[in-house]
Design an enzyme around this catalytic site. Sequence first.
Site, PDB file in Angstrom:
ATOM      1  N   TYR A 163      -0.728 -10.660   0.916  1.00 39.67           N
ATOM      2  CA  TYR A 163       0.372 -11.545   0.548  1.00 39.67           C
ATOM      3  C   TYR A 163      -0.015 -12.550  -0.538  1.00 39.67           C
ATOM      4  O   TYR A 163       0.791 -13.401  -0.908  1.00 39.67           O
ATOM      5  CB  TYR A 163       0.855 -12.329   1.778  1.00 39.67           C
ATOM      6  CG  TYR A 163       1.622 -11.517   2.792  1.00 39.67           C
ATOM      7  CD1 TYR A 163       1.051 -10.407   3.415  1.00 39.67           C
ATOM      8  CD2 TYR A 163       2.919 -11.871   3.147  1.00 39.67           C
ATOM      9  CE1 TYR A 163       1.749  -9.676   4.356  1.00 39.67           C
ATOM     10  CE2 TYR A 163       3.627 -11.147   4.090  1.00 39.67           C
ATOM     11  CZ  TYR A 163       3.033 -10.050   4.689  1.00 39.67           C
ATOM     12  OH  TYR A 163       3.743  -9.335   5.619  1.00 39.67           O
TER      13      TYR A 163
ATOM     14  N   ASP B  80      -5.436   1.194  13.095  1.00 41.74           N
ATOM     15  CA  ASP B  80      -4.716   2.381  13.596  1.00 41.74           C
ATOM     16  C   ASP B  80      -4.982   2.575  15.087  1.00 41.74           C
ATOM     17  O   ASP B  80      -4.062   2.809  15.876  1.00 41.74           O
ATOM     18  CB  ASP B  80      -5.059   3.633  12.764  1.00 41.74           C
ATOM     19  CG  ASP B  80      -6.539   3.802  12.468  1.00 41.74           C
ATOM     20  OD1 ASP B  80      -7.350   2.917  12.844  1.00 41.74           O
ATOM     21  OD2 ASP B  80      -6.901   4.830  11.868  1.00 41.74           O
TER      22      ASP B  80
ATOM     23  N   LYS C 137      -9.680  -2.886   8.957  1.00 41.77           N
ATOM     24  CA  LYS C 137      -9.741  -1.502   8.490  1.00 41.77           C
ATOM     25  C   LYS C 137     -11.012  -1.380   7.643  1.00 41.77           C
ATOM     26  O   LYS C 137     -10.986  -0.876   6.511  1.00 41.77           O
ATOM     27  CB  LYS C 137      -8.457  -1.183   7.706  1.00 41.77           C
ATOM     28  CG  LYS C 137      -8.255   0.270   7.368  1.00 41.77           C
ATOM     29  CD  LYS C 137      -7.960   1.153   8.571  1.00 41.77           C
ATOM     30  CE  LYS C 137      -8.022   2.623   8.175  1.00 41.77           C
ATOM     31  NZ  LYS C 137      -7.969   3.540   9.327  1.00 41.77           N
TER      32      LYS C 137
ATOM     33  N   ASP D  82       5.304  -7.060  15.430  1.00 44.60           N
ATOM     34  CA  ASP D  82       6.589  -6.418  15.760  1.00 44.60           C
ATOM     35  C   ASP D  82       6.380  -5.444  16.920  1.00 44.60           C
ATOM     36  O   ASP D  82       7.236  -5.295  17.803  1.00 44.60           O
ATOM     37  CB  ASP D  82       7.157  -5.646  14.553  1.00 44.60           C
ATOM     38  CG  ASP D  82       8.177  -6.467  13.743  1.00 44.60           C
ATOM     39  OD1 ASP D  82       7.981  -7.690  13.621  1.00 44.60           O
ATOM     40  OD2 ASP D  82       9.163  -5.881  13.243  1.00 44.60           O
TER      41      ASP D  82
END
Length: 342
Positions: free
Chosen positions: A132, A212, A179, A240
């Site tokens: 961001y 993941d 990650k 979410d």
Amino acid sequence: MQKIIVVPGDGIGPEVTEEAVTTLQALGADLEFTFLDQINADRYLRDGVALTDSELELIRTGGTVLFGAVGDPRVTTPDYARGVLLRLRTELDLFVNYRPAVLLDERLSPLRDESRRGIDCVVVRENTEGLYSGVGGSLRAGTPDEIAVDQEMSTYLGVSRVIEYAYGIARRSVCMVDKSNAVRFGGQLWQRVWRAARERHTEVASSHLYVDAAAMKLITDAPSFDVIVTNNSYGDILSDLTAELAGGLGTAASANINPQTGAGLYEPVHGSAPDIVGKGLANPAGAVLSAALLLRDRGLKSEAEALEQAVRHTLAQRRCTPDLGGTLSTRQAGEAIRAALS
Ligand code: NAD
Ligand code: IPM
Ligand code: MN
């Protein structure tokens, strides 16, 4: 006296924020509200203004923010959301995005297997850097040779302070999610900072998952998580997911905070939901529970608990909006919460 600046925003933002404010008023606590309802997509589309400098200064000096949502289908670039919400997060240096997920009622879990349902965790999302940051650019835009680059920025300071915060609030464990098997430099930085924090905090169990696998494990074993700490974009996505596991996106609350300065912006995790705007379908629970997080951070613990209890009580009785199996409108669901306050 607590000063609260209300930014309802767009779409269902004003609908759910109105219920949150009315419910706060019903508590009878000493709260003073200032409404900045001119900050919205209509103004942006008309004048090209997302947030003015004087609004920013008023927010910076004027108190804690209760925020609805930003976003409008007519706005097709990220400049507006970046100019309002992301600007507030970065300018006020709200480096923690605290997104708790606690199962609000057994029947609300989408999981078949009862033993997998008991979610009670917090996503601690780094809130000022990562993908961001806005660092990047494009070449030959609009041609078949276009190149677009968005750089994921991680700083030692940014990573250290959010990981330290995560350990500070942990009850049982911290799971660091990244990650680093694919992302080269930032991955190494997150790993190094986390390993050092793990050594300092032997009182808390530490673990690591790639993002993941973390998404997978949230479905197979949500109860095993306590605090999940991760970067800006993974935190956005995972919160979410945890929201849905805890009862539904319409119920999820969040706090954008700087624990060092005390600055805070409180908002539901959901967005402006253009598909249901103006229909009375928006669930006000996420906004009310965000107001509860605000009260808790301002030291109004019993008032915060009263709001949380009232929301749980109405959900148990299915006195809620259709997203959670009820038949009430946004206003009626807000009234039910207020009726349950006593
Ligand atoms: P969204 O969260 O607005 O909606 C996703 C789905 O959840 C929709 O089907 C919506 O109807 C439903 N939903 C959301 N909140 C609900 C509520 N309170 N009650 C019942 N159902 C609810 O996400 P989106 O559709 O991806 O985004 C819409 C707009 O909102 C976009 O402009 C996006 O950028 C913006 N957005 C803003 C914020 C924020 O201000 N913090 C967060 C997410 C998205
Ligand atoms: C959220 C939202 C925002 C984010 C968007 C509107 C920029 O999805 O608060 O979760 O990605 O942070
Ligand atoms: Mn989001």
